[in-house]
Design an enzyme around this catalytic site. Structure first.
Site, PDB file in Angstrom:
ATOM      1  N   ARG A 240       0.845  -1.193   0.000  1.00 54.06           N
ATOM      2  CA  ARG A 240       0.000   0.000   0.000  1.00 54.06           C
ATOM      3  C   ARG A 240       0.877   1.238   0.000  1.00 54.06           C
ATOM      4  O   ARG A 240       1.966   1.239   0.593  1.00 54.06           O
ATOM      5  CB  ARG A 240      -0.863   0.059   1.272  1.00 54.06           C
ATOM      6  CG  ARG A 240      -2.151  -0.721   1.209  1.00 54.06           C
ATOM      7  CD  ARG A 240      -3.167  -0.082   0.267  1.00 54.06           C
ATOM      8  NE  ARG A 240      -4.411  -0.826   0.226  1.00 54.06           N
ATOM      9  CZ  ARG A 240      -4.672  -1.860  -0.585  1.00 54.06           C
ATOM     10  NH1 ARG A 240      -3.772  -2.278  -1.445  1.00 54.06           N
ATOM     11  NH2 ARG A 240      -5.851  -2.463  -0.556  1.00 54.06           N
ATOM     12  N   GLU A 269      -2.128   7.996  -4.014  1.00 58.58           N
ATOM     13  CA  GLU A 269      -2.420   7.624  -5.405  1.00 58.58           C
ATOM     14  C   GLU A 269      -3.883   7.917  -5.751  1.00 58.58           C
ATOM     15  O   GLU A 269      -4.722   7.906  -4.854  1.00 58.58           O
ATOM     16  CB  GLU A 269      -2.102   6.133  -5.629  1.00 58.58           C
ATOM     17  CG  GLU A 269      -2.956   5.180  -4.807  1.00 58.58           C
ATOM     18  CD  GLU A 269      -2.550   3.713  -4.980  1.00 58.58           C
ATOM     19  OE1 GLU A 269      -1.354   3.382  -4.848  1.00 58.58           O
ATOM     20  OE2 GLU A 269      -3.460   2.910  -5.227  1.00 58.58           O
ATOM     21  N   HIS A 287      -0.877   0.405  -9.598  1.00 58.07           N
ATOM     22  CA  HIS A 287      -1.654  -0.446  -8.669  1.00 58.07           C
ATOM     23  C   HIS A 287      -2.378  -1.559  -9.439  1.00 58.07           C
ATOM     24  O   HIS A 287      -3.614  -1.647  -9.410  1.00 58.07           O
ATOM     25  CB  HIS A 287      -2.639   0.413  -7.860  1.00 58.07           C
ATOM     26  CG  HIS A 287      -3.107  -0.262  -6.594  1.00 58.07           C
ATOM     27  ND1 HIS A 287      -3.422   0.429  -5.454  1.00 58.07           N
ATOM     28  CD2 HIS A 287      -3.308  -1.567  -6.297  1.00 58.07           C
ATOM     29  CE1 HIS A 287      -3.806  -0.422  -4.517  1.00 58.07           C
ATOM     30  NE2 HIS A 287      -3.736  -1.649  -5.002  1.00 58.07           N
TER      31      HIS A 287
HETATM   32  C1  DGY Z   1      -5.981  -5.423  -2.839  1.00 58.91           C
HETATM   33  O1  DGY Z   1      -6.656  -6.415  -3.088  1.00 58.91           O
HETATM   34  O2  DGY Z   1      -5.823  -4.987  -1.700  1.00 58.91           O
HETATM   35  C2  DGY Z   1      -5.333  -4.758  -4.001  1.00 58.91           C
HETATM   36  O3  DGY Z   1      -4.425  -3.813  -3.611  1.00 58.91           O
HETATM   37  C3  DGY Z   1      -6.383  -4.169  -4.923  1.00 58.91           C
HETATM   38  O4  DGY Z   1      -6.892  -3.028  -4.324  1.00 58.91           O
END
Ligand code: DGY
Length: 320
Positions: A240, A269, A287
């Site tokens: 993240r 982001e 992402h």
């Molecule tokens: C998740 O599944 O957490 C991925 O980052 C997609 O948002």
């Protein structure tokens, strides 16, 4: 009997909406607008359920303004967009989509780490700019992945899947740091060694971040941590944004205090720190670590399964 109303907060596959419409009154978002908090509250009025993605924050303010809300199904394994204690206090069930994306995300994390170590983006940009005139002995020399030390921060399901790829596919030595140590029978097949965070930072040739975001992991990698890493090391983040201090990372990359970084996630982001955009030794992707067609379909389906289970009064497959 009246059917529950649900908000599908972002665009999804048409067949997903069709399936939901068999059971719910659906308010869809075909334009894929990313709702502001005020818009989200407005759309949630009268809704018992919501299909969300990481871009919708469900916090105390939203809960207070939407008293009919009972279930929020995130199409993501990460759920830092939910204030889970506040949801629980308000009687709102939270669900996520673990497992179905583990191997796909691990493939991408490993690929991003390799692209970073072997300077794939930088050399491809060079070629596209028409700057390739001749072969030379030291052109884009990177660092080896096979036989190197793979450091994993956050050894959950995805971390372990990346470690398996490194240990069993590329003969890497695996070290890791995590809130809790794995059981010996999980460590043994991949020869994983549990170390403290400072040792992880010092010894890793390729450090991969796979830990959940929380107040505790905010800026888990900042200037102090980067200063412990080898100047030849790479850093890959598929977890993240906000786990890495992007400004500090950009400075370390510019000053070559670490060799390179591969980033799929960013603080704030989809905005990306402008200094990172100017670092040739950063491989940057939007992402997409879980983004293969089968996996995105499986994630959507699991989120819908959770909503259906709630509607039918059954325990759902993946409550948080
Ligand atoms: C998740 O599944 O957490 C991925 O980052 C997609 O948002």
């Amino acid at each position: 009997m009246s059917r529950p109303h649900v908000l599908v907060a972002r665009a999804v596959f048409p067949e997903t909406l069709a399936r939901l419409r068999e059971h719910f009154e659906v308010d869809a978002n075909p334009d894929d607008t990313v709702y502001t908090p005020a818009q989200l509250i407005e759309r949630l009025q009268g809704k018992a359920g919501a299909f969300t993605t990481g871009s919708e924050r469900i916090d105390a303010a939203v809960l207070a303004a939407c008293p009919q809300l009972r279930v929020v199904a995130n199409m993501a394994v990460g759920y830092n967009n939910f204030d889970v204690p506040a949801c629980t206090a308000a009687g709102v069930l939270c669900t996520n989509t673990p497992d179905v994306l583990t191997e796909t995300t691990a493939d991408f994390g490993f690929a991003l780490m390799m692209a970073t170590a072997r300077r794939m983006a930088e050399s491809e940009h060079f070629l596209r700019r028409g700057e390739w005139r001749k072969w030379s002995f030291d052109m884009f020399t990177g660092s080896d992945v096979h036989g190197a030390t793979l450091g994993i921060l956050g050894m959950g399901r995805i971390g372990q899947a990346i470690a398996r790829r490194g240990a069993l596919g590329f003969g890497m030595r695996v070290i890791y740091h995590n809130r809790s140590r794995l059981a010996p029978e999980q460590e043994a097949p991949i020869g994983a060694r549990y170390v403290d965070k400072a040792t992880l930072l010092r010894e890793a040739d390729h450090l991969v971040l796979v830990l959940p975001y929380s107040a505790q992991s905010h800026h888990a990698i900042g200037a102090a941590e980067l200063s412990l890493m080898k100047p030849t090391a790479t850093l890959t983040n598929v977890a993240r944004g906000g786990i890495v201090d992007d400004a500090a990372l950009a400075q370390a990359l510019r000053e070559r205090r670490i060799a390179a970084a591969g980033l799929d996630v960013f603080e704030g982001e989809p905005a990306v720190h402008p200094a990172l955009l100017n670092c040739p030794n950063a491989v940057l992707t939007p992402h997409i670590a879980s983004s293969t067609s089968p996996t995105r379909r499986a994630m959507v389906q699991l989120a819908v399964d959770n909503l259906l289970a709630w509607a039918e009064g059954r325990p759902g497959p993946t409550p948080i």
